[in-house]
Design a protein around this motif. Structure first.
Motif, short mmCIF file in Angstrom:
data_model
loop_
_atom_site.label_atom_id
_atom_site.label_comp_id
_atom_site.label_asym_id
_atom_site.label_seq_id
_atom_site.Cartn_x
_atom_site.Cartn_y
_atom_site.Cartn_z
N HIS A 71 37.25 44.64 31.59
CA HIS A 71 36.33 43.57 31.96
C HIS A 71 37.15 42.42 32.56
O HIS A 71 38.26 42.14 32.11
CB HIS A 71 35.57 43.07 30.74
CG HIS A 71 34.76 41.84 31.02
ND1 HIS A 71 33.58 41.88 31.72
CD2 HIS A 71 34.98 40.55 30.71
CE1 HIS A 71 33.11 40.65 31.82
NE2 HIS A 71 33.94 39.82 31.22
N THR A 72 36.60 41.78 33.56
CA THR A 72 37.23 40.60 34.13
C THR A 72 36.16 39.64 34.62
O THR A 72 35.09 40.08 35.05
CB THR A 72 38.21 40.98 35.27
OG1 THR A 72 38.85 39.81 35.73
CG2 THR A 72 37.49 41.66 36.42
N ARG A 73 36.41 38.35 34.49
CA ARG A 73 35.46 37.34 34.99
C ARG A 73 35.57 37.18 36.49
O ARG A 73 34.61 36.88 37.16
CB ARG A 73 35.70 36.01 34.29
CG ARG A 73 35.31 36.05 32.84
CD ARG A 73 35.57 34.72 32.18
NE ARG A 73 35.36 34.84 30.76
CZ ARG A 73 34.35 34.25 30.12
NH1 ARG A 73 33.52 33.49 30.77
NH2 ARG A 73 34.22 34.41 28.84
N GLU A 74 36.78 37.32 37.01
CA GLU A 74 36.98 37.28 38.46
C GLU A 74 37.90 38.43 38.82
O GLU A 74 38.89 38.70 38.16
CB GLU A 74 37.55 35.95 38.93
CG GLU A 74 38.92 35.62 38.42
CD GLU A 74 39.42 34.30 38.96
OE1 GLU A 74 40.35 34.32 39.78
OE2 GLU A 74 38.87 33.28 38.54
N MET A 75 37.55 39.14 39.86
CA MET A 75 38.25 40.35 40.24
C MET A 75 39.60 40.03 40.88
O MET A 75 39.64 39.48 41.97
CB MET A 75 37.40 41.17 41.22
CG MET A 75 36.05 41.58 40.67
SD MET A 75 36.16 42.75 39.35
CE MET A 75 36.35 44.24 40.26
N PRO A 76 40.71 40.37 40.20
CA PRO A 76 42.02 40.15 40.81
C PRO A 76 42.32 41.19 41.90
O PRO A 76 43.20 41.00 42.73
CB PRO A 76 42.98 40.30 39.64
CG PRO A 76 42.27 41.17 38.67
CD PRO A 76 40.81 40.87 38.84
N GLY A 117 48.79 51.56 33.33
CA GLY A 117 48.68 50.70 34.49
C GLY A 117 49.54 51.30 35.58
O GLY A 117 50.74 51.44 35.42
N LEU A 118 48.92 51.71 36.66
CA LEU A 118 49.64 52.35 37.75
C LEU A 118 49.62 51.45 38.98
O LEU A 118 48.63 50.79 39.26
CB LEU A 118 48.98 53.69 38.10
CG LEU A 118 48.78 54.66 36.94
CD1 LEU A 118 47.89 55.81 37.37
CD2 LEU A 118 50.12 55.18 36.48
N ARG A 164 37.36 49.21 43.01
CA ARG A 164 37.86 50.57 43.22
C ARG A 164 39.37 50.66 42.95
O ARG A 164 39.86 51.65 42.42
CB ARG A 164 37.53 51.04 44.64
CG ARG A 164 37.95 52.45 44.93
CD ARG A 164 37.09 53.43 44.14
NE ARG A 164 37.57 54.77 44.36
CZ ARG A 164 37.73 55.66 43.41
NH1 ARG A 164 37.41 55.37 42.18
NH2 ARG A 164 38.17 56.85 43.68
N GLU A 165 40.12 49.61 43.31
CA GLU A 165 41.56 49.61 43.06
C GLU A 165 41.85 49.58 41.57
O GLU A 165 42.78 50.24 41.10
CB GLU A 165 42.22 48.41 43.75
CG GLU A 165 42.24 48.54 45.26
CD GLU A 165 42.78 47.30 45.93
OE1 GLU A 165 42.45 46.18 45.50
OE2 GLU A 165 43.54 47.46 46.89
N ILE A 166 41.06 48.82 40.80
CA ILE A 166 41.24 48.79 39.35
C ILE A 166 40.92 50.16 38.76
O ILE A 166 41.68 50.69 37.95
CB ILE A 166 40.36 47.69 38.71
CG1 ILE A 166 40.83 46.31 39.16
CG2 ILE A 166 40.38 47.81 37.18
CD1 ILE A 166 39.91 45.18 38.75
#
Length: 118
Positions: A58-63, A33-34, A67-69
């Motif tokens: 995977h995520t249900r809602e994008m925190p 994790g950067l 592209r940042e992830i």
């Protein structure tokens, strides 16, 4: 050889044993994790998994924006130089901030299987 210096937060950890699986690895493989991805509020909303040799999330809602992830997370394989380094890597736990220095290497097996540096 190319020198590598990186700091990251350990988000997931898989330990492979000696031997190969699908031209597999025999090294520790933490998920990195950067920057933005080292924030607990972000990590709590993302599921991280491993399938074969591939890192997935995977995520249900994008925190964060997709592209940042993608830019701020990665899979890293480590080959330990010796038992001292192996023991230090064994101490890494989820959530630890890790600082590494080393080299990017390309490895080849006698049967022709190889893992290129990227």
């Amino acid at each position: 050889m190319l020198r590598l210096q990186v700091s990251f937060r350990c988000c997931q950890r898989i330990r492979f044993v000696k031997g190969r699986r699908n031209c597999g690895e025999a090294a520790d493989r933490p998920r990195r994790g950067l920057e933005l991805m080292s924030d607990e509020h972000v990590l709590d909303r993302i599921e991280i998994s491993q399938g074969g040799r591939w890192y997935r999330w995977h995520t249900r809602e994008m925190p964060l924006q997709r592209r940042e992830i993608q830019y701020n997370s990665a899979n890293i394989n480590m080959i330990q130089k010796d038992e001292v380094i192996a023991d230090l890597l064994d101490e890494v736990q989820l959530g630890h901030i890790v600082h590494l220095r080393g080299y990017l290497v390309e490895t080849r097996a006698p049967d022709g299987c190889y893992w290129p540096r990227l």
